[in-house]
Design an enzyme around this catalytic site. Structure first.
Site, PDB file in Angstrom:
ATOM      1  N   SER A 146      96.882  76.837   5.611  1.00 33.25           N
ATOM      2  CA  SER A 146      98.228  77.206   5.145  1.00 33.25           C
ATOM      3  C   SER A 146      98.145  77.581   3.675  1.00 33.25           C
ATOM      4  O   SER A 146      97.316  77.042   2.925  1.00 33.25           O
ATOM      5  CB  SER A 146      99.176  76.025   5.298  1.00 33.25           C
ATOM      6  OG  SER A 146     100.403  76.292   4.649  1.00 33.25           O
ATOM      7  N   TYR A 160     101.138  67.281   4.056  1.00 29.91           N
ATOM      8  CA  TYR A 160     100.757  68.434   4.885  1.00 29.91           C
ATOM      9  C   TYR A 160      99.874  69.399   4.072  1.00 29.91           C
ATOM     10  O   TYR A 160      98.818  69.842   4.553  1.00 29.91           O
ATOM     11  CB  TYR A 160     102.030  69.144   5.364  1.00 29.91           C
ATOM     12  CG  TYR A 160     101.820  70.499   5.994  1.00 29.91           C
ATOM     13  CD1 TYR A 160     101.488  70.617   7.340  1.00 29.91           C
ATOM     14  CD2 TYR A 160     101.963  71.673   5.251  1.00 29.91           C
ATOM     15  CE1 TYR A 160     101.298  71.862   7.925  1.00 29.91           C
ATOM     16  CE2 TYR A 160     101.783  72.922   5.821  1.00 29.91           C
ATOM     17  CZ  TYR A 160     101.455  73.012   7.158  1.00 29.91           C
ATOM     18  OH  TYR A 160     101.269  74.239   7.738  1.00 29.91           O
TER      19      TYR A 160
HETATM   20  P1  NAP Z   1     104.592  75.473  16.128  1.00 34.45           P
HETATM   21  O1  NAP Z   1     105.414  76.678  16.407  1.00 34.45           O
HETATM   22  O2  NAP Z   1     105.280  74.235  15.669  1.00 34.45           O
HETATM   23  O3  NAP Z   1     103.699  75.159  17.436  1.00 34.45           O
HETATM   24  C1  NAP Z   1     103.009  73.971  17.496  1.00 34.45           C
HETATM   25  C2  NAP Z   1     102.042  74.000  18.667  1.00 34.45           C
HETATM   26  O4  NAP Z   1     101.137  72.897  18.524  1.00 34.45           O
HETATM   27  C3  NAP Z   1     102.704  73.823  20.005  1.00 34.45           C
HETATM   28  O5  NAP Z   1     101.958  74.545  20.954  1.00 34.45           O
HETATM   29  C4  NAP Z   1     102.588  72.313  20.253  1.00 34.45           C
HETATM   30  O6  NAP Z   1     102.614  71.974  21.642  1.00 34.45           O
HETATM   31  C5  NAP Z   1     101.210  72.069  19.689  1.00 34.45           C
HETATM   32  N1  NAP Z   1     100.928  70.705  19.269  1.00 34.45           N
HETATM   33  C6  NAP Z   1     101.532  69.949  18.331  1.00 34.45           C
HETATM   34  N2  NAP Z   1     100.922  68.754  18.218  1.00 34.45           N
HETATM   35  C7  NAP Z   1      99.904  68.749  19.109  1.00 34.45           C
HETATM   36  C8  NAP Z   1      98.920  67.814  19.485  1.00 34.45           C
HETATM   37  N3  NAP Z   1      98.835  66.601  18.917  1.00 34.45           N
HETATM   38  N4  NAP Z   1      98.041  68.150  20.468  1.00 34.45           N
HETATM   39  C9  NAP Z   1      98.090  69.358  21.060  1.00 34.45           C
HETATM   40  N5  NAP Z   1      98.996  70.305  20.744  1.00 34.45           N
HETATM   41  C10 NAP Z   1      99.901  69.993  19.783  1.00 34.45           C
HETATM   42  O7  NAP Z   1     103.489  75.781  15.000  1.00 34.45           O
HETATM   43  P2  NAP Z   1     103.154  77.137  14.209  1.00 34.45           P
HETATM   44  O8  NAP Z   1     104.186  77.342  13.174  1.00 34.45           O
HETATM   45  O9  NAP Z   1     102.824  78.220  15.146  1.00 34.45           O
HETATM   46  O10 NAP Z   1     101.845  76.665  13.416  1.00 34.45           O
HETATM   47  C11 NAP Z   1     100.537  76.935  13.889  1.00 34.45           C
HETATM   48  C12 NAP Z   1      99.587  76.646  12.747  1.00 34.45           C
HETATM   49  O11 NAP Z   1      99.933  77.462  11.614  1.00 34.45           O
HETATM   50  C13 NAP Z   1      99.643  75.187  12.222  1.00 34.45           C
HETATM   51  O12 NAP Z   1      98.358  74.756  11.873  1.00 34.45           O
HETATM   52  C14 NAP Z   1     100.499  75.294  10.982  1.00 34.45           C
HETATM   53  O13 NAP Z   1     100.237  74.271  10.071  1.00 34.45           O
HETATM   54  C15 NAP Z   1     100.064  76.660  10.460  1.00 34.45           C
HETATM   55  N6  NAP Z   1     101.022  77.265   9.549  1.00 34.45           N
HETATM   56  C16 NAP Z   1     102.249  77.638   9.967  1.00 34.45           C
HETATM   57  C17 NAP Z   1     103.127  78.209   9.051  1.00 34.45           C
HETATM   58  C18 NAP Z   1     104.507  78.640   9.437  1.00 34.45           C
HETATM   59  O14 NAP Z   1     105.291  79.018   8.526  1.00 34.45           O
HETATM   60  N7  NAP Z   1     104.861  78.655  10.712  1.00 34.45           N
HETATM   61  C19 NAP Z   1     102.746  78.374   7.713  1.00 34.45           C
HETATM   62  C20 NAP Z   1     101.479  77.970   7.345  1.00 34.45           C
HETATM   63  C21 NAP Z   1     100.620  77.420   8.254  1.00 34.45           C
HETATM   64  P3  NAP Z   1     103.963  71.303  22.292  1.00 34.45           P
HETATM   65  O15 NAP Z   1     105.073  72.284  22.077  1.00 34.45           O
HETATM   66  O16 NAP Z   1     103.623  71.086  23.717  1.00 34.45           O
HETATM   67  O17 NAP Z   1     104.176  70.021  21.532  1.00 34.45           O
END
Ligand code: NAP
Length: 251
Positions: A146, A160
């Site tokens: 991130s 985080y």
């Molecule tokens: P998201 O929309 O919240 O999706 C989270 C995903 O992770 C879901 O598929 C969820 O499954 C799964 N998950 C959560 N905890 C888990 C666990 N313990 N075991 C297995 N699966 C798990 O997340 P996102 O925003 O796409 O983020 C993806 C990555 O990008 C993360 O590493 C995040 O830190 C990084 N990131 C995101 C942003 C942003 O602005 N969105 C910015 C910087 C970095 P369920 O739904 O079944 O729980």
């Protein structure tokens, strides 16, 4: 030319950035293993949509923060699709926005147990799969970090941000350990991306609030991050390892 079967595992692949990567990689002829934790419906719908476009995918439930469940996950993918060739370490969780002065050890441990340890354990397990392949130089890992690792997450979630700082260092170290096999390990650092993660952090509209302050004056999409993940996994990025791509609208 010998065609090899590309099998990618995406942790947390059922929603957001992981789901966008799953669709894109399926379009590019990867067999896609989609891990999720709780929401079976969204994982199942995603698999259905990939099948509808002629791709190959399946969903795999496992809590990635549990070492035994991770081991079982890798065995299940092996059984269904054969040895994995590519890994997207993508799971990341946020807790409610809070200053460090209020944080409990329980909260901080939860963040590190979800965001850091599983990246190590999944890498350990995937290396066993990579070793099943004749040519390991076709294998690659992308870690999802991130922009917070650079910015610090002050007043929201320094825990985080620090967990993502660990992923940056992990990327550098692992890339150096695996370079001898020709396995590439790279990292993407998204900024403000429209996904549900912000709801979990307590502010669903966070991206819209911050977008005007970004140099590009907008939030990013999951597909914009997925494009970089797909490139880093591909042979087009054959000389990139230990590299970081910031997808943060200029911040
Ligand atoms: P998201 O929309 O919240 O999706 C989270 C995903 O992770 C879901 O598929 C969820 O499954 C799964 N998950 C959560 N905890 C888990 C666990 N313990 N075991 C297995 N699966 C798990 O997340 P996102 O925003 O796409 O983020 C993806 C990555 O990008 C993360 O590493 C995040 O830190 C990084 N990131 C995101 C942003 C942003 O602005 N969105 C910015 C910087 C970095 P369920 O739904 O079944 O729980």
């Amino acid at each position: 030319m010998v065609m090899y079967k590309k099998v990618v595992l995406i942790t947390g692949g059922s929603r957001g950035i992981g789901a966008a990567a799953a669709k894109l990689l399926a379009e590019r002829d990867y067999v896609v293993a989609i891990n999720y934790k709780e929401n079976h419906n969204s994982a199942k719908e995603l698999v259905k949509s990939i099948h509808a476009m002629g791709g190959q995918a399946a969903e795999f439930q496992a809590d990635i923060s549990d070492e035994q469940q991770v081991e079982a996950l890798f065995s299940s993918v092996l059984l269904k699709f054969g040895p994995i060739t590519h890994l997207v370490n993508n799971v990341g969780v946020l807790a409610q926005q809070q200053r460090v002065e209020s944080m409990t050890a329980e909260r901080i441990n939860h963040i590190f147990q979800s965001n850091v340890t599983p990246y190590f354990i999944c890498a350990r397990e995937v290396i066993k799969h990579f070793k099943e392949h004749e040519d390991m130089s076709k294998c690659a890992i992308v870690n999802v970090s991130s922009a917070a690792s650079r910015l610090g997450g002050a007043n929201e979630y320094v825990d985080y941000a620090a967990s993502k700082g660990a992923i940056d260092t992990f990327t550098t170290g692992l890339s150096l350990e695996l370079a001898q096999y020709g396995v590439r390990v790279n990292c993407v650092r998204p900024g403000c991306i429209y996904t549900d993660i912000h709801r979990d952090g307590g502010e669903e509209a966070r991206v819209s609030r911050l977008a005007p302050q970004l140099p590009l004056r907008r939030g990013g999409t999951a597909l914009e991050v997925a494009n970089a993940i797909a490139w880093l996994l591909s042979d087009e990025a054959s000389y990139a390892t230990g590299s970081f791509i910031d997808l943060a609208g200029g911040k």
